[in-house]
Design an enzyme around this catalytic site. Structure first.
Site, PDB file in Angstrom:
ATOM      1  N   CYS A  56       0.744  -1.249  -0.037  1.00 19.28           N
ATOM      2  CA  CYS A  56       0.027   0.110  -0.066  1.00 19.28           C
ATOM      3  C   CYS A  56       0.774   1.379  -0.027  1.00 19.28           C
ATOM      4  O   CYS A  56       0.480   2.160  -0.726  1.00 19.28           O
ATOM      5  CB  CYS A  56      -1.117   0.108   1.235  1.00 19.28           C
ATOM      6  N   HIS A 106      -2.158   0.889   6.942  1.00 20.97           N
ATOM      7  CA  HIS A 106      -2.777   1.035   5.513  1.00 20.97           C
ATOM      8  C   HIS A 106      -2.944   2.445   5.006  1.00 20.97           C
ATOM      9  O   HIS A 106      -3.521   3.123   5.771  1.00 20.97           O
ATOM     10  CB  HIS A 106      -3.893  -0.022   5.321  1.00 20.97           C
ATOM     11  N   HIS A 118      -5.649   1.893  -3.975  1.00 22.19           N
ATOM     12  CA  HIS A 118      -4.835   1.444  -2.865  1.00 22.19           C
ATOM     13  C   HIS A 118      -4.236  -0.122  -3.406  1.00 22.19           C
ATOM     14  O   HIS A 118      -4.629  -0.560  -4.544  1.00 22.19           O
ATOM     15  CB  HIS A 118      -5.353   1.154  -1.759  1.00 22.19           C
TER      16      HIS A 118
END
Length: 145
Positions: A56, A106, A118
């Site tokens: 990510c 994240h 993402h």
């Protein structure tokens, strides 16, 4: 009269110096989103920072780097940069954690219209809605770079 002219010229100088910066921000955010979109479908690789595989934060760092902005490497480090925002704009970074007391694990890029891009372990580089039942309860906050 001379004071009014000087005041008007001063305002013109101020706005001409601010406007490019505002346009520049919009431009690099748009560019970062485009770079991320050009990598849709790229597989997830833990620690990945290139189009051969992203995690990510690797995707976010890579996308912003191609747009001319340098970001730290991890989601947690990125969370310590930028300005906290409550109303999302395209290009804002969205941060997520297992619970509200955790550090971010994240990060994604907000695209507008309730969507984010993402690199997820399950789908690689992909687009999902911010209202997604998995991500929404893990949302910590957003930062504008």
């Amino acid at each position: 009269m001379l004071k009014k002219i000087i005041a008007a010229l001063s305002l013109a100088v101020i706005f001409s110096s601010v406007a490019p910066a505002m346009g520049e921000a919009s431009n690099y955010n748009t560019k970062a989103i485009s770079v991320a979109e050009s990598n849709l479908g790229t597989k997830y690789v833990w620690g990945g920072t290139t189009p051969s595989g992203f995690d990510c934060s690797g995707l976010v760092k890579y996308s912003y780097s191609k747009a001319g902005k340098t970001l730290p490497r991890t989601a947690s480090q990125m969370y310590r940069t930028g300005k906290k925002v409550s109303s999302l704009a395209p290009g804002d970074l969205m941060f997520f954690a297992p619970n509200k007391a955790s550090n971010p694990t994240h990060v994604s890029i907000y695209m507008g219209s309730g969507k984010m891009i993402h690199a997820a372990t399950s789908h690689g580089v992909s687009i999902t809605y911010t209202s997604n039942s998995y991500w929404k309860p893990k949302f910590l906050g957003a930062k504008r770079i």
